[in-house]
Design a protein around this motif. Structure first.
Motif, PDB file in Angstrom:
ATOM      1  N   ILE A 193     -31.445 -13.625   8.304  1.00  0.00           N
ATOM      2  CA  ILE A 193     -32.198 -12.764   9.149  1.00  0.00           C
ATOM      3  C   ILE A 193     -31.357 -12.902  10.487  1.00  0.00           C
ATOM      4  O   ILE A 193     -31.434 -11.845  11.262  1.00  0.00           O
ATOM      5  CB  ILE A 193     -33.577 -13.151   9.151  1.00  0.00           C
ATOM      6  N   ASN A 194     -31.088 -14.041  10.879  1.00  0.00           N
ATOM      7  CA  ASN A 194     -30.522 -14.283  12.297  1.00  0.00           C
ATOM      8  C   ASN A 194     -29.056 -13.414  12.457  1.00  0.00           C
ATOM      9  O   ASN A 194     -28.860 -12.772  13.420  1.00  0.00           O
ATOM     10  CB  ASN A 194     -30.382 -15.771  12.427  1.00  0.00           C
ATOM     11  N   GLU A 195     -28.289 -13.287  11.275  1.00  0.00           N
ATOM     12  CA  GLU A 195     -26.983 -12.697  11.451  1.00  0.00           C
ATOM     13  C   GLU A 195     -27.221 -11.222  11.323  1.00  0.00           C
ATOM     14  O   GLU A 195     -26.681 -10.446  11.907  1.00  0.00           O
ATOM     15  CB  GLU A 195     -26.399 -13.178  10.156  1.00  0.00           C
ATOM     16  N   GLN A 196     -27.985 -10.767  10.446  1.00  0.00           N
ATOM     17  CA  GLN A 196     -28.665  -9.286  10.271  1.00  0.00           C
ATOM     18  C   GLN A 196     -28.993  -8.553  11.314  1.00  0.00           C
ATOM     19  O   GLN A 196     -28.714  -7.619  11.516  1.00  0.00           O
ATOM     20  CB  GLN A 196     -29.160  -9.167   8.738  1.00  0.00           C
ATOM     21  N   PHE A 197     -30.137  -9.082  11.763  1.00  0.00           N
ATOM     22  CA  PHE A 197     -31.035  -8.577  12.741  1.00  0.00           C
ATOM     23  C   PHE A 197     -30.670  -9.050  14.225  1.00  0.00           C
ATOM     24  O   PHE A 197     -31.161  -8.475  15.362  1.00  0.00           O
ATOM     25  CB  PHE A 197     -32.465  -8.780  12.737  1.00  0.00           C
ATOM     26  N   GLY A 198     -29.810 -10.227  14.246  1.00  0.00           N
ATOM     27  CA  GLY A 198     -29.297 -10.332  15.626  1.00  0.00           C
ATOM     28  C   GLY A 198     -30.436 -11.178  16.648  1.00  0.00           C
ATOM     29  O   GLY A 198     -30.197 -11.171  17.776  1.00  0.00           O
ATOM     30  N   CYS A 199     -31.732 -11.364  16.108  1.00  0.00           N
ATOM     31  CA  CYS A 199     -32.606 -11.834  16.937  1.00  0.00           C
ATOM     32  C   CYS A 199     -32.361 -13.637  17.047  1.00  0.00           C
ATOM     33  O   CYS A 199     -31.992 -14.217  16.196  1.00  0.00           O
ATOM     34  CB  CYS A 199     -34.189 -11.859  16.227  1.00  0.00           C
ATOM     35  N   SER A 200     -32.800 -13.863  18.075  1.00  0.00           N
ATOM     36  CA  SER A 200     -32.803 -15.412  18.466  1.00  0.00           C
ATOM     37  C   SER A 200     -33.913 -16.002  17.644  1.00  0.00           C
ATOM     38  O   SER A 200     -34.965 -15.574  17.496  1.00  0.00           O
ATOM     39  CB  SER A 200     -33.080 -15.741  19.904  1.00  0.00           C
ATOM     40  N   ILE A 201     -33.541 -17.349  16.850  1.00  0.00           N
ATOM     41  CA  ILE A 201     -34.672 -18.045  16.167  1.00  0.00           C
ATOM     42  C   ILE A 201     -34.579 -19.375  16.758  1.00  0.00           C
ATOM     43  O   ILE A 201     -33.424 -20.176  16.920  1.00  0.00           O
ATOM     44  CB  ILE A 201     -34.251 -18.042  14.853  1.00  0.00           C
ATOM     45  N   LEU A 202     -35.752 -19.933  17.308  1.00  0.00           N
ATOM     46  CA  LEU A 202     -35.810 -21.480  17.467  1.00  0.00           C
ATOM     47  C   LEU A 202     -37.106 -21.893  16.464  1.00  0.00           C
ATOM     48  O   LEU A 202     -38.098 -21.549  16.356  1.00  0.00           O
ATOM     49  CB  LEU A 202     -36.457 -21.452  18.961  1.00  0.00           C
ATOM     50  N   VAL A 203     -36.516 -22.970  15.779  1.00  0.00           N
ATOM     51  CA  VAL A 203     -37.085 -23.454  14.605  1.00  0.00           C
ATOM     52  C   VAL A 203     -37.507 -24.945  15.066  1.00  0.00           C
ATOM     53  O   VAL A 203     -36.763 -25.740  15.281  1.00  0.00           O
ATOM     54  CB  VAL A 203     -36.329 -23.531  13.267  1.00  0.00           C
ATOM     55  N   VAL A 204     -38.652 -25.190  14.922  1.00  0.00           N
ATOM     56  CA  VAL A 204     -39.297 -26.558  15.379  1.00  0.00           C
ATOM     57  C   VAL A 204     -39.273 -27.186  13.595  1.00  0.00           C
ATOM     58  O   VAL A 204     -39.892 -26.650  12.783  1.00  0.00           O
ATOM     59  CB  VAL A 204     -40.631 -26.983  15.835  1.00  0.00           C
ATOM     60  N   THR A 205     -38.617 -28.546  13.476  1.00  0.00           N
ATOM     61  CA  THR A 205     -38.537 -28.932  12.143  1.00  0.00           C
ATOM     62  C   THR A 205     -38.265 -30.433  12.194  1.00  0.00           C
ATOM     63  O   THR A 205     -37.752 -30.826  13.255  1.00  0.00           O
ATOM     64  CB  THR A 205     -37.405 -28.543  11.397  1.00  0.00           C
ATOM     65  N   HIS A 206     -38.991 -31.182  11.308  1.00  0.00           N
ATOM     66  CA  HIS A 206     -38.580 -32.652  11.046  1.00  0.00           C
ATOM     67  C   HIS A 206     -37.414 -32.746   9.926  1.00  0.00           C
ATOM     68  O   HIS A 206     -37.165 -34.097   9.765  1.00  0.00           O
ATOM     69  CB  HIS A 206     -39.977 -33.167  10.590  1.00  0.00           C
ATOM     70  N   ASP A 207     -36.915 -31.988   9.350  1.00  0.00           N
ATOM     71  CA  ASP A 207     -36.111 -31.931   8.262  1.00  0.00           C
ATOM     72  C   ASP A 207     -34.585 -32.117   8.868  1.00  0.00           C
ATOM     73  O   ASP A 207     -34.298 -31.098   9.396  1.00  0.00           O
ATOM     74  CB  ASP A 207     -36.118 -30.983   7.264  1.00  0.00           C
ATOM     75  N   PRO A 208     -34.243 -33.374   8.806  1.00  0.00           N
ATOM     76  CA  PRO A 208     -32.770 -33.122   9.381  1.00  0.00           C
ATOM     77  C   PRO A 208     -31.798 -32.456   8.750  1.00  0.00           C
ATOM     78  O   PRO A 208     -30.778 -31.961   9.500  1.00  0.00           O
ATOM     79  CB  PRO A 208     -32.223 -34.707   9.448  1.00  0.00           C
TER      80      PRO A 208
END
Length: 236
Positions: A193-208
Protein backbone atom coordinates in the motif's frame (compact mmCIF):
# COMPACT_ATOMS: atom_id res chain seq x y z
CA UNK A 1 2.68 21.17 -2.12
CA UNK A 2 5.35 20.28 0.41
CA UNK A 3 6.63 16.70 0.58
CA UNK A 4 6.49 16.97 4.37
CA UNK A 5 3.39 15.30 5.81
CA UNK A 6 4.13 15.64 9.52
CA UNK A 7 6.44 17.81 11.63
CA UNK A 8 6.80 17.84 15.41
CA UNK A 9 8.81 20.64 17.01
CA UNK A 10 9.68 20.42 20.71
CA UNK A 11 6.60 18.36 21.53
CA UNK A 12 6.00 17.63 25.19
CA UNK A 13 3.11 16.08 27.06
CA UNK A 14 2.54 16.31 30.79
CA UNK A 15 -0.52 14.90 32.53
CA UNK A 16 -1.98 16.46 35.69
CA UNK A 17 0.21 19.48 35.14
CA UNK A 18 0.76 21.61 38.24
CA UNK A 19 -0.54 18.99 40.67
CA UNK A 20 1.09 16.47 42.98
CA UNK A 21 0.27 13.80 40.38
CA UNK A 22 2.10 15.56 37.55
CA UNK A 23 3.63 13.07 35.10
CA UNK A 24 5.82 14.12 32.17
CA UNK A 25 5.33 11.49 29.48
CA UNK A 26 6.94 13.09 26.41
CA UNK A 27 9.85 15.53 26.30
CA UNK A 28 11.25 17.59 23.43
CA UNK A 29 10.08 15.36 20.57
CA UNK A 30 11.35 16.56 17.18
CA UNK A 31 10.26 14.53 14.19
CA UNK A 32 9.54 14.89 10.49
CA UNK A 33 7.80 12.44 8.17
CA UNK A 34 8.01 12.90 4.43
CA UNK A 35 5.41 11.90 1.89
CA UNK A 36 5.53 8.19 1.17
CA UNK A 37 7.69 7.18 4.14
CA UNK A 38 7.14 3.83 5.87
CA UNK A 39 8.33 4.19 9.47
CA UNK A 40 8.24 2.00 12.56
CA UNK A 41 7.90 3.48 16.05
CA UNK A 42 9.31 1.16 18.70
CA UNK A 43 10.08 1.29 22.42
CA UNK A 44 9.38 -0.51 25.67
CA UNK A 45 6.00 -0.40 27.37
CA UNK A 46 5.55 2.94 29.11
CA UNK A 47 7.92 4.76 26.79
CA UNK A 48 5.19 7.10 25.51
CA UNK A 49 4.40 5.51 22.14
CA UNK A 50 0.63 5.54 22.58
CA UNK A 51 0.67 9.09 23.92
CA UNK A 52 2.71 10.23 20.94
CA UNK A 53 0.39 8.47 18.50
CA UNK A 54 -2.62 10.11 20.16
CA UNK A 55 -1.00 13.53 19.65
CA UNK A 56 -0.14 12.81 16.03
CA UNK A 57 -3.69 11.55 15.49
CA UNK A 58 -5.05 14.84 16.91
CA UNK A 59 -6.85 12.90 19.61
CA UNK A 60 -5.02 14.87 22.30
CA UNK A 61 -3.15 18.18 22.54
CA UNK A 62 0.52 18.63 23.52
CA UNK A 63 1.43 20.75 26.54
CA UNK A 64 4.56 22.04 24.78
CA UNK A 65 5.75 22.50 21.22
CA UNK A 66 3.86 22.48 17.92
CA UNK A 67 2.58 19.74 15.65
CA UNK A 68 2.20 20.50 11.95
CA UNK A 69 0.02 18.28 9.76
CA UNK A 70 0.59 18.92 6.06
CA UNK A 71 2.21 22.22 7.02
CA UNK A 72 -0.70 23.40 9.18
CA UNK A 73 -0.17 24.08 12.91
CA UNK A 74 -2.62 22.18 15.08
CA UNK A 75 -2.03 22.91 18.75
CA UNK A 76 -4.29 25.97 18.94
CA UNK A 77 -6.99 24.58 16.67
CA UNK A 78 -10.50 24.18 18.06
CA UNK A 79 -12.19 20.78 18.23
CA UNK A 80 -14.14 21.24 14.99
CA UNK A 81 -10.98 22.15 13.07
CA UNK A 82 -9.04 19.24 14.55
CA UNK A 83 -11.85 16.84 13.68
CA UNK A 84 -11.91 18.11 10.10
CA UNK A 85 -8.12 17.85 9.77
CA UNK A 86 -8.19 14.35 11.23
CA UNK A 87 -10.89 13.22 8.80
CA UNK A 88 -9.15 14.78 5.81
CA UNK A 89 -5.54 13.83 6.50
CA UNK A 90 -5.37 10.71 8.67
CA UNK A 91 -6.28 7.06 8.51
CA UNK A 92 -6.20 4.77 11.55
CA UNK A 93 -5.59 1.04 11.95
CA UNK A 94 -5.58 -0.46 15.45
CA UNK A 95 -4.68 -3.79 17.02
CA UNK A 96 -8.38 -4.53 17.33
CA UNK A 97 -10.14 -3.80 14.07
CA UNK A 98 -13.34 -2.25 15.56
CA UNK A 99 -15.51 -3.39 12.66
CA UNK A 100 -19.27 -3.06 13.08
CA UNK A 101 -20.79 -6.53 13.09
CA UNK A 102 -24.23 -5.39 11.91
CA UNK A 103 -22.79 -4.10 8.62
CA UNK A 104 -21.25 -5.94 5.70
CA UNK A 105 -17.55 -5.86 4.89
CA UNK A 106 -18.22 -3.36 2.10
CA UNK A 107 -20.30 -1.13 4.37
CA UNK A 108 -17.55 -1.18 7.00
CA UNK A 109 -15.03 0.03 4.43
CA UNK A 110 -17.43 2.80 3.42
CA UNK A 111 -18.13 3.88 7.01
CA UNK A 112 -15.75 6.91 7.11
CA UNK A 113 -17.42 8.28 3.98
CA UNK A 114 -20.90 7.52 5.32
CA UNK A 115 -20.07 9.43 8.51
CA UNK A 116 -18.63 12.30 6.49
CA UNK A 117 -21.37 12.77 3.92
CA UNK A 118 -24.23 10.33 4.49
CA UNK A 119 -25.27 7.99 1.70
CA UNK A 120 -22.16 7.05 -0.30
CA UNK A 121 -21.98 7.91 -3.97
CA UNK A 122 -21.57 5.33 -6.72
CA UNK A 123 -17.96 6.49 -7.08
CA UNK A 124 -17.37 5.89 -3.34
CA UNK A 125 -18.79 2.38 -3.57
CA UNK A 126 -16.57 1.66 -6.55
CA UNK A 127 -13.54 2.95 -4.62
CA UNK A 128 -14.40 0.75 -1.63
CA UNK A 129 -14.74 -2.29 -3.88
CA UNK A 130 -11.40 -1.53 -5.52
CA UNK A 131 -9.74 -1.29 -2.10
CA UNK A 132 -11.22 -4.64 -1.10
CA UNK A 133 -9.74 -6.02 -4.29
CA UNK A 134 -6.35 -4.53 -3.36
CA UNK A 135 -6.43 -6.32 0.01
CA UNK A 136 -7.65 -9.54 -1.60
CA UNK A 137 -11.16 -9.56 -0.17
CA UNK A 138 -13.43 -8.50 -3.01
CA UNK A 139 -15.28 -11.84 -2.89
CA UNK A 140 -16.17 -11.21 0.77
CA UNK A 141 -17.76 -7.78 0.27
CA UNK A 142 -21.22 -8.95 1.32
CA UNK A 143 -20.09 -11.02 4.31
CA UNK A 144 -20.42 -9.83 7.91
CA UNK A 145 -17.21 -9.35 9.94
CA UNK A 146 -18.17 -12.31 12.15
CA UNK A 147 -18.07 -14.55 9.07
CA UNK A 148 -14.40 -13.91 8.20
CA UNK A 149 -11.06 -14.60 9.91
CA UNK A 150 -9.08 -12.26 12.16
CA UNK A 151 -6.50 -11.58 9.48
CA UNK A 152 -9.24 -10.82 6.98
CA UNK A 153 -10.90 -8.48 9.45
CA UNK A 154 -7.64 -6.55 9.82
CA UNK A 155 -7.40 -6.27 6.03
CA UNK A 156 -10.91 -4.80 6.00
CA UNK A 157 -9.78 -2.29 8.63
CA UNK A 158 -6.84 -1.31 6.42
CA UNK A 159 -9.14 -0.81 3.42
CA UNK A 160 -11.43 1.30 5.62
CA UNK A 161 -8.48 3.47 6.69
CA UNK A 162 -7.57 4.07 3.05
CA UNK A 163 -11.04 4.90 1.70
CA UNK A 164 -10.58 8.63 2.41
CA UNK A 165 -7.19 8.57 0.62
CA UNK A 166 -5.31 9.97 3.66
CA UNK A 167 -1.75 11.26 3.21
CA UNK A 168 -0.80 9.70 6.58
CA UNK A 169 -1.83 6.30 7.91
CA UNK A 170 -1.31 5.60 11.64
CA UNK A 171 -1.18 1.96 12.72
CA UNK A 172 -1.11 1.07 16.43
CA UNK A 173 0.10 -2.53 16.94
CA UNK A 174 -1.87 -3.60 13.85
CA UNK A 175 -0.52 -7.16 13.97
CA UNK A 176 -0.45 -7.57 17.76
CA UNK A 177 -3.57 -9.75 17.79
CA UNK A 178 -2.51 -12.00 14.89
CA UNK A 179 -0.39 -15.14 14.58
CA UNK A 180 3.09 -14.67 13.09
CA UNK A 181 2.20 -15.86 9.58
CA UNK A 182 -0.91 -13.67 9.34
CA UNK A 183 1.02 -10.75 10.86
CA UNK A 184 3.70 -11.04 8.18
CA UNK A 185 1.00 -11.12 5.49
CA UNK A 186 -0.67 -7.98 6.87
CA UNK A 187 2.65 -6.18 7.08
CA UNK A 188 3.44 -7.13 3.48
CA UNK A 189 0.15 -5.45 2.64
CA UNK A 190 1.29 -2.27 4.41
CA UNK A 191 4.45 -2.22 2.30
CA UNK A 192 2.50 -2.73 -0.91
CA UNK A 193 0.00 0.00 0.00
CA UNK A 194 2.85 2.34 0.84
CA UNK A 195 4.41 1.78 -2.57
CA UNK A 196 1.16 1.80 -4.55
CA UNK A 197 -0.70 4.71 -2.93
CA UNK A 198 2.29 6.76 -1.78
CA UNK A 199 0.78 7.49 1.63
CA UNK A 200 3.07 7.83 4.61
CA UNK A 201 2.66 5.08 7.20
CA UNK A 202 3.72 5.24 10.85
CA UNK A 203 3.49 1.84 12.54
CA UNK A 204 3.78 1.28 16.29
CA UNK A 205 5.01 -2.26 16.87
CA UNK A 206 6.69 -4.46 19.48
CA UNK A 207 7.73 -6.97 16.81
CA UNK A 208 11.42 -6.46 15.91
CA UNK A 209 11.07 -8.36 12.65
CA UNK A 210 8.23 -6.14 11.49
CA UNK A 211 10.13 -3.02 12.56
CA UNK A 212 13.16 -4.22 10.60
CA UNK A 213 10.94 -4.47 7.53
CA UNK A 214 10.42 -0.69 7.59
CA UNK A 215 13.05 1.52 5.89
CA UNK A 216 13.11 3.80 8.95
CA UNK A 217 12.81 3.06 12.67
CA UNK A 218 12.29 5.57 15.48
CA UNK A 219 12.96 4.38 19.02
CA UNK A 220 11.29 6.02 21.99
CA UNK A 221 12.59 5.50 25.55
CA UNK A 222 11.33 7.34 28.64
CA UNK A 223 9.47 9.88 26.55
CA UNK A 224 12.41 10.82 24.34
CA UNK A 225 13.56 9.77 20.88
CA UNK A 226 16.85 7.93 21.40
CA UNK A 227 17.42 6.82 17.81
CA UNK A 228 16.02 7.63 14.39
CA UNK A 229 17.45 6.06 11.28
CA UNK A 230 17.47 3.25 8.76
CA UNK A 231 16.27 -0.09 10.02
CA UNK A 232 18.76 -2.93 10.23
CA UNK A 233 17.32 -5.94 8.40
CA UNK A 234 17.12 -9.10 10.48
CA UNK A 235 17.75 -12.57 9.07
CA UNK A 236 14.60 -14.50 8.13
Amino acid sequence: MSDEVLRLEGIGKTFNQGTALEARVLQDINLRLGRGELTALIGPSGSGKSTLLNLIGLLDVPTAGELYLQGRPTRSSDDATRTRMRNESLGFVFQFHHLISAFSVLENVLMPLIIRSGRPSAEAVELARSLLQEVGLERLADKKPTEISGGQQQRVAIARALVTRPPLLLADEPTGNLDSRTAASVFDLFRRINEQFGCSILVVTHDPRLAASCPRTIELVDGRIVSDGASIPRPP
